[in-house]
Design an enzyme around this catalytic site. Structure first.
Site, mmCIF file in Angstrom:
data_model
loop_
_atom_site.group_PDB
_atom_site.id
_atom_site.type_symbol
_atom_site.label_atom_id
_atom_site.label_comp_id
_atom_site.label_asym_id
_atom_site.label_seq_id
_atom_site.Cartn_x
_atom_site.Cartn_y
_atom_site.Cartn_z
ATOM 1 N N LYS A 108 -24.020 4.118 -2.855
ATOM 2 C CA LYS A 108 -24.571 2.854 -3.346
ATOM 3 C C LYS A 108 -25.349 3.025 -4.654
ATOM 4 O O LYS A 108 -25.455 2.083 -5.432
ATOM 5 C CB LYS A 108 -25.505 2.241 -2.306
ATOM 6 C CG LYS A 108 -24.907 2.024 -0.931
ATOM 7 C CD LYS A 108 -23.841 0.950 -0.931
ATOM 8 C CE LYS A 108 -23.469 0.471 0.470
ATOM 9 N NZ LYS A 108 -22.856 1.482 1.341
HETATM 10 C C1 LIG Z 1 -21.801 1.355 2.142
HETATM 11 C C2 LIG Z 1 -21.173 2.594 2.585
HETATM 12 C C3 LIG Z 1 -19.799 2.657 2.850
HETATM 13 C C4 LIG Z 1 -18.891 1.453 2.790
HETATM 14 O O1 LIG Z 1 -18.788 0.837 1.563
HETATM 15 P P1 LIG Z 1 -18.161 -0.617 1.467
HETATM 16 O O2 LIG Z 1 -18.219 -0.971 0.048
HETATM 17 O O3 LIG Z 1 -19.021 -1.500 2.323
HETATM 18 O O4 LIG Z 1 -16.794 -0.535 2.006
HETATM 19 C C5 LIG Z 1 -19.269 3.872 3.221
HETATM 20 N N1 LIG Z 1 -20.046 4.972 3.355
HETATM 21 C C6 LIG Z 1 -21.357 4.948 3.113
HETATM 22 C C7 LIG Z 1 -22.152 6.199 3.294
HETATM 23 C C8 LIG Z 1 -21.980 3.757 2.716
HETATM 24 O O5 LIG Z 1 -23.291 3.751 2.473
#
Ligand SMILES: *Cc1c(COP(=O)(O)O)cnc(C)c1O
Length: 489
Positions: A108
């Site tokens: 993120k």
């Molecule tokens: C948010 C997240 C995901 C999924 O991402 P999306 O964009 O919601 O598909 C996968 N792995 C981790 C560690 C995350 O924090």
């Protein structure tokens, strides 16, 4: 570039799109067209920040390239790897792209270290008299990344809702120890879907918008429903491809596969956008855990959220209402907003909608979807570590499991990139469980994991326990509106 809504609205500017986050009438903002890029031109970018600024400039056309470059440089200075999203060769035809070298150790950060810069730039461009009030629903990682990104950023405040008991202890501590006068965190009695639905309802409420405006704020989102979150994620798909060309793993024009552990479908959607912009992608592999609503959608053409919600060790993809799928749906519907709106209404009212078999077949040409169990996840962590000495977090391991299954079923040997979305130490308890019986304490488990693997505990994690906790609130779902307004008094 102008932006339209998946459910129909007047086209608007990039700045409005980012400031609003979600279309007030419902629906998500999407670009009116996809800019087509020349790989050759992108290959001339000297580094990741330049590549990011270049790709951003194709969408955020009102902001000059130099300004975008200055933003990407500031954003990615906080990453602990000079390549920002380094590739790690794992097998002959597979590389792992590590997206977790930012301050919160999850992918993120790639978007959320940049979004605050885009947000303040956009506020300025729209001439907004109000400050931005960013509401976030988190399944664990978005919350901390948003807090970290917006902490101390002028003219913004941020409030994060996380599901009580639905995040790992490290994730919780990361959030509740957050400093900064403009940051706020609260637990809710409910799961991530409940939190996301409640926050979306506030965005759709005229009454709440007015109430917030009276206090000098406008609501915005740092979830991946905000287009400002998506566009930085497009960049690393191109970056992986260009790096592999440089390494000799690919030659220009070769096709590539990406495998992505997915929940809200934001990360993988960015890959699809990259493809629409001209990246030679063969397959996008959608990897889920037991919350396999997306697997069923791609296989059967039916989206049905009426099923049991499972808490898993890959908790950041424990999601049944996958928001960004709406953006893909809109494209599959030939940009028919009325049809998309109708499907979303059905989803809200009955928890279910369908696409035609022809549409499903069209999606199948690009997407492959599958899911795996908790046991599969643990086995993969163990096997990859034993075989290659490489430690994966549970989300990445879900991806690895599905990528291997895809290869086995299709015999497709196209070079593949697995998107690694979190540092394994962020989920130390689950990861240790792949090797030996883990205890209750995340930190003790992290220490034991270090003993086992020799991989040191990353500093942000190691110091977490000694930091003072600052945020203690926990509320019911019916108290969310009040909680949003409270700090503005
Ligand atoms: C948010 C997240 C995901 C999924 O991402 P999306 O964009 O919601 O598909 C996968 N792995 C981790 C560690 C995350 O924090």
């Amino acid at each position: 570039m102008r932006f339209i809504s998946t459910r129909g609205a007047k086209p608007t500017t990039a700045a409005e799109t980012i400031v609003q986050g979600i279309c007030p009438k419902g629906g998500l903002y999407v670009p009116e067209t996809f800019p087509v890029v020349s790989l050759k031109e992108l290959a001339a970018c000297p580094d990741y920040c330049a590549l990011a600024a270049k790709i951003l400039s194709l969408y955020l056309t009102e902001t000059p390239y130099e300004e975008l470059l200055s933003m990407t440089r500031k954003a990615y200075a906080s990453f602990d790897d000079a390549e920002v999203v380094p590739l790690h060769p794992l097998y002959e035809t597979e590389q792992v792209m590590e997206l977790w070298h930012g301050p919160t150790m999850a992918f993120k950060d790639v978007a959320l270290q940049l979004l605050p810069h885009l947000m303040t730039d956009s506020l300025r461009r729209t001439g907004s008299k109000e400050k931005a009030y960013i509401l976030v629903a988190t399944s664990g990682d978005t919350g901390k990344a948003a807090l970290e990104g917006f902490c101390g950023v002028e003219d913004t405040r941020v409030l994060v809702f996380y599901p009580h008991g639905g995040v790992s202890e490290a994730q919780r501590l990361q959030m509740v120890t957050q400093t900064g006068a403009n940051t706020d965190v609260c637990a809710i009695n409910g799961n991530f879907d409940d939190a996301q639905t409640a926050v979306k309802r506030i965005f759709g409420s005229d009454r709440m918008r007015r109430a917030v405006k009276e206090k000098g704020y406008r609501l915005s989102s740092a979830n991946s429903i905000n287009f400002g979150r998506l566009v930085p994620q497009i960049v690393y798909y191109f970056s992986a491809y260009l790096t592999m060309i440089k390494n000799g793993a690919l030659t220009v024009g070769d096709r590539i596969n990406f495998c992505v552990p997915t929940g809200n479908f934001g990360d993988i959607l960015a890959g699809y956008y990259a493809m629409r912009m001209g990246l030679p992608v063969k397959k996008l592999i959608v990897a889920s855990n037991r919350n396999n609503v997306l697997t069923d959608f791609f296989r059967e053409g039916v989206y049905d959220a009426n099923r049991t919600f499972h808490r898993s060790m890959s908790c950041s993809i424990d999601i049944l209402i996958s928001s960004n799928l709406e953006r893909l749906l809109f494209l599959v519907n030939g940009e028919d907003a009325a049809r998309t709106e109708d499907q979303m209404r059905k989803l809200k009212e009955t928890g279910r909608y369908e696409i035609t078999q022809q549409q499903r077949a069209e999606l199948e040409r690009v997407f492959y979807a599958d899911w795996c169990t908790e046991e599969d996840t643990l086995k993969t962590i163990r096997r990859v570590y034993d075989d290659r000495g490489y430690l994966m977090d549970p989300h990445t391991a879900v991806g690895q499991t599905i990528l291997e299954r895809y290869k086995e079923q299709t015999q497709d040997e196209t070079p593949a990139v697995l998107l690694s979305t979190a540092n394994p130490y962020k989920f130390a308890t689950a990861v240790l469980g792949a090797f030996e019986t883990a205890g209750e304490d995340d930190f003790e488990n992290a220490r034991r994991l270090t003993e086992y693997t020799g991989v040191p505990v990353p500093t942000p994690f190691a110091t977490l326990k000694s930091r003072p906790q600052r945020h203690f609130g926990r509320i019911g779902l019916d108290e969310i509106e009040q909680r949003v307004l409270e700090p503005l008094d």
